[in-house]
Design a protein around this motif. Structure first.
Motif, PDB file in Angstrom:
ATOM      1  N   ILE A 152       0.973  -1.111  -0.085  1.00 48.47           N
ATOM      2  CA  ILE A 152       0.094   0.036  -0.003  1.00 48.47           C
ATOM      3  C   ILE A 152       0.788   1.260  -0.047  1.00 48.47           C
ATOM      4  O   ILE A 152       2.085   1.276   0.700  1.00 48.47           O
ATOM      5  CB  ILE A 152      -1.146  -0.010   1.285  1.00 48.47           C
ATOM      6  CG1 ILE A 152      -2.194   0.850   1.014  1.00 48.47           C
ATOM      7  CG2 ILE A 152      -0.302   0.123   2.554  1.00 48.47           C
ATOM      8  CD1 ILE A 152      -3.282   0.858   1.849  1.00 48.47           C
ATOM      9  N   ARG A 153       0.476   2.189  -0.715  1.00 46.07           N
ATOM     10  CA  ARG A 153       1.030   3.433  -0.754  1.00 46.07           C
ATOM     11  C   ARG A 153       0.540   4.599  -0.705  1.00 46.07           C
ATOM     12  O   ARG A 153      -0.762   4.708  -0.734  1.00 46.07           O
ATOM     13  CB  ARG A 153       1.810   3.681  -2.257  1.00 46.07           C
ATOM     14  CG  ARG A 153       2.826   2.524  -2.569  1.00 46.07           C
ATOM     15  CD  ARG A 153       3.372   2.458  -3.759  1.00 46.07           C
ATOM     16  NE  ARG A 153       4.475   1.188  -3.997  1.00 46.07           N
ATOM     17  CZ  ARG A 153       5.030   1.050  -4.823  1.00 46.07           C
ATOM     18  NH1 ARG A 153       5.013   1.962  -5.945  1.00 46.07           N
ATOM     19  NH2 ARG A 153       5.933   0.088  -4.934  1.00 46.07           N
TER      20      ARG A 153
ATOM     21  N   SER B  41      12.511   1.090  -0.197  1.00 49.91           N
ATOM     22  CA  SER B  41      10.946   0.627  -0.173  1.00 49.91           C
ATOM     23  C   SER B  41       9.833   1.911  -0.280  1.00 49.91           C
ATOM     24  O   SER B  41       8.806   1.411  -0.047  1.00 49.91           O
ATOM     25  CB  SER B  41      10.859  -0.521   0.743  1.00 49.91           C
ATOM     26  OG  SER B  41      10.748  -0.057   1.915  1.00 49.91           O
ATOM     27  N   VAL B  42      10.316   2.952   0.246  1.00 42.52           N
ATOM     28  CA  VAL B  42       9.349   4.095   0.653  1.00 42.52           C
ATOM     29  C   VAL B  42       8.941   4.699  -0.880  1.00 42.52           C
ATOM     30  O   VAL B  42       9.674   5.088  -1.693  1.00 42.52           O
ATOM     31  CB  VAL B  42      10.106   5.050   1.292  1.00 42.52           C
ATOM     32  CG1 VAL B  42       9.145   6.404   1.356  1.00 42.52           C
ATOM     33  CG2 VAL B  42      10.312   4.518   2.796  1.00 42.52           C
TER      34      VAL B  42
ATOM     35  N   MET C 113       2.879   6.197   7.539  1.00 49.99           N
ATOM     36  CA  MET C 113       3.603   5.529   8.575  1.00 49.99           C
ATOM     37  C   MET C 113       4.965   5.434   7.826  1.00 49.99           C
ATOM     38  O   MET C 113       5.268   4.857   7.093  1.00 49.99           O
ATOM     39  CB  MET C 113       3.204   4.206   8.847  1.00 49.99           C
ATOM     40  CG  MET C 113       4.003   3.325   9.764  1.00 49.99           C
ATOM     41  SD  MET C 113       3.851   4.299  11.298  1.00 49.99           S
ATOM     42  CE  MET C 113       4.305   2.633  12.412  1.00 49.99           C
ATOM     43  N   LEU C 114       6.023   6.014   8.594  1.00 51.26           N
ATOM     44  CA  LEU C 114       7.393   6.043   8.238  1.00 51.26           C
ATOM     45  C   LEU C 114       8.032   5.294   9.004  1.00 51.26           C
ATOM     46  O   LEU C 114       8.485   5.469  10.159  1.00 51.26           O
ATOM     47  CB  LEU C 114       8.121   7.424   8.033  1.00 51.26           C
ATOM     48  CG  LEU C 114       9.632   7.550   7.453  1.00 51.26           C
ATOM     49  CD1 LEU C 114       9.497   6.988   5.968  1.00 51.26           C
ATOM     50  CD2 LEU C 114       9.839   9.030   7.793  1.00 51.26           C
TER      51      LEU C 114
END
Length: 136
Positions: free
Chosen positions: A3-4, A59-60, A82-83
């Motif tokens: 999910i992004r 992956s962000v 959410m980081l």
């Protein structure tokens, strides 16, 4: 499957995504309305608006646009980003940078679940949750 986060802005997408790149690093891509197949279908005043933007670091992936629907932009608190950070230095640096001009709503602290955690609202009104799992 993943999910992004996809953010919507009202004319300041380029500024916001450049700010996020300064805070998080990574590669930043912009496509303006003027450079898209929709250029002729939209008003000329929109040619510099961002049709789509992507900030990628490992992956962000954070995506955004200036394309606001007919009901205008309404900011709420139902969505946060959410980081998950890889070190204490990284979470502290990201927290400091992202909170500049915004509001630190929960300062970084060690939690009962073995993490360093905090949250903030950035200067664009977006909610961020920052997490670094100290103990595994």
């Amino acid at each position: 499957m993943d999910i992004r986060s996809y953010l919507t802005f009202n004319g300041n997408c380029r500024e916001a995504m450049s700010f996020y790149q300064q805070c998080l690093g990574g590669e930043l891509y912009f496509q303006t309305v003027g450079d898209s197949p929709f250029a002729e279908k939209l008003p000329p005043r929109m040619k510099d608006c961002i049709m789509h933007s992507t900030l990628t670091k490992d992956s962000v992936v954070l995506m955004a646009s200036d394309m606001v629907g007919e009901h205008a932009l309404i900011r709420g608190n139902s969505v946060s980003m959410m980081l998950s950070c890889n070190s204490e230095d990284e979470i502290r640096a990201c927290y400091e940078k992202l909170s500049k001009g915004g509001k630190q709503t929960h300062v970084l602290e060690y939690t009962f679940w073995g993490a360093l955690f905090g949250d903030l609202r950035d200067k664009y009104g977006n909610q961020w949750l920052l997490h670094y799992q100290v103990s595994k």
